[in-house]
Design an enzyme around this catalytic site. Structure first.
Site, PDB file in Angstrom:
ATOM      1  N   HIS A 202      -1.360   1.412   7.459  1.00  0.00           N
ATOM      2  CA  HIS A 202      -1.800   1.284   6.070  1.00  0.00           C
ATOM      3  C   HIS A 202      -1.750   2.662   5.433  1.00  0.00           C
ATOM      4  O   HIS A 202      -1.843   3.687   6.121  1.00  0.00           O
ATOM      5  CB  HIS A 202      -3.226   0.718   6.042  1.00  0.00           C
TER       6      HIS A 202
ATOM      7  N   CYS B 117       0.829  -1.211   0.000  1.00  0.00           N
ATOM      8  CA  CYS B 117       0.000   0.000   0.000  1.00  0.00           C
ATOM      9  C   CYS B 117       0.862   1.259   0.000  1.00  0.00           C
ATOM     10  O   CYS B 117       0.451   2.295  -0.524  1.00  0.00           O
ATOM     11  CB  CYS B 117      -0.972   0.005   1.173  1.00  0.00           C
TER      12      CYS B 117
END
Length: 408
Positions: free
Chosen positions: A353, A75
């Site tokens: 994330h 990510c």
């Protein structure tokens, strides 16, 4: 990277992580050059997407919104790639490079060609939305830099620096190879540089690539001796500014602190060449040349010596939609407009994330790996940070992308 705040599911670490205008002219040429590459990338999804239905006739002509598959912990990579793709000047020049300077049949694969292939696949897709699997690009990143191998959490800012500098290195090597031959090293103007004839050799100015033209600015580091008042100045180039942050502050105030005058005294005295001794001095940074694309890295991860580890600073830092940056060279403000924010979700430096919030046309979109959704501009306020140290909000703006706007 882990995806603690994503709805409806969450990821954990270390094993898992989770235009504003159309591209412009030249796509016909690009389509011809890219014809041999389109089968290298996996495009998932059919039919009219929910996003297409949501945007309706507001969908920008010629634009595409594709999510990127996450390969366990990529990510950090996906969020930066999305921000760069919607940096329109960078995208257009990358696609122009791809169309005009590479031969798809025999080009040696490197990080730049893999990135160009990926951007071309998105821009040439017959579909407006979908998901692409950037497997070749990720494989090339991991092959060239062992820091991004494995399943551990990675830093998006470190990846951005690595990618831009690697592209510059590739362009410089290609330019050097082309211009080292006797046919090309002749006096006069040459692409991206100027050659001067000195005796029996040539001297070329440093190569200015399209990466430099978009992202590079110049800082002047001035140090003034408080004894003799001699000013020593040194220029430094930058592709982004890393800014210290403070609690309940704004980006403007953090930049003001960055450019404020610092007193060098006690153990930090400055050695003055004119005085030939250590002296107290004033030190400050000034913008000599502002970049076209201003990238600001908010330093949210602070190393704590007692713990021998990094701690995430959840400080609330308000960043404006439009920003003015003072330039020392012409004594005027450079105006910028925010078009992308890379957001870190999570409470720690070694977990979390990354997602991107990006402006395209007149609307904002959230790119979360393979998901792309429309959001309201007001949603960006939720990523300013927390006004209290211990808060349930762990979603914070980390890298800000501003584009230069013309002065009115």
């Amino acid at each position: 990277m882990a995806k603690p705040a994503r709805s409806p599911t969450a990821e954990t670490l270390p094993a898992v992580e989770k235009s504003r205008s159309a591209v412009g002219s030249g796509l016909r040429t690009l389509a011809s050059a890219a014809s041999g590459f389109l089968d290298r990338w996996s495009v998932v999804g059919t039919g009219v997407s929910r996003l297409e239905k949501t945007l309706g006739d507001q969908f920008p002509e010629g634009e595409h919104y594709f999510g990127l598959e996450n390969f366990g912990n990529t990510c950090y990579c996906n969020s930066v790639l999305q921000a760069l793709y919607y940096c329109i000047p960078f995208r257009e020049q990358l696609l122009e490079y791809y169309a005009n300077y590479r031969n798809p049949g025999d080009a040696e694969e490197n990080l730049l060609t893999c990135l160009a292939d990926l951007f071309a696949q998105i821009s040439l897709s017959k579909k407006k939305t979908g998901v692409i699997s950037p497997k070749r690009f990720v494989h090339r990143v991991r092959k060239q830099n062992e820091s991004f191998r494995g399943s551990m959490h990675q830093d998006a800012h470190e990846f951005l620096n690595f990618l831009l500098n690697e592209i510059v290195d590739i362009l410089e090597k290609e330019f050097s190879t082309v211009n080292d031959s006797p046919e090309t090293t002749s006096p006069g103007r040459v692409p991206n540089g100027e050659v001067y004839h000195l005796a029996n050799e040539f001297r070329r100015e440093p190569l200015v690539t399209w990466v430099h033209k978009n992202f590079q600015g110049i800082l002047t580091n001035e140090t003034k001796c408080l004894m003799c008042e001699t000013v020593t100045a040194k220029d430094e180039t930058f592709l982004d500014l890393s800014i210290d942050i403070e609690q309940n502050s704004s980006l403007t105030s953090c930049l003001k602190s960055f450019f404020s005058t610092e007193i060098l005294n006690a153990e930090d005295k400055f050695f003055c060449d004119n005085c030939c001794s250590l002296q107290e001095a004033q030190k400050r940074m000034k913008i000599k040349k502002a970049p076209q694309i201003l990238v600001i890295h908010l330093k949210r991860f602070k190393f704590i010596e007692q713990l021998s580890q990094h701690k995430k600073l959840s400080y609330r830092v308000v960043y404006p939609m439009e920003l003015k940056l003072s330039s020392a060279s012409d004594d005027v403000d450079c105006a910028y407009s925010l078009f992308a924010v890379v957001v870190h979700l999570g409470s720690g430096a070694n977990q979390g994330h990354y997602v991107s919030q990006i402006k395209s046309g007149d609307h904002w979109l959230s790119f979360d790996d393979d998901s792309v959704d429309r959001i309201q501009e007001s949603t960006l306020q939720t990523f300013y940070g927390s006004s209290r140290e211990y808060s349930g909000n762990t979603d914070h703006g980390y890298i800000l992308f501003y584009e230069s706007i013309s002065k009115s």
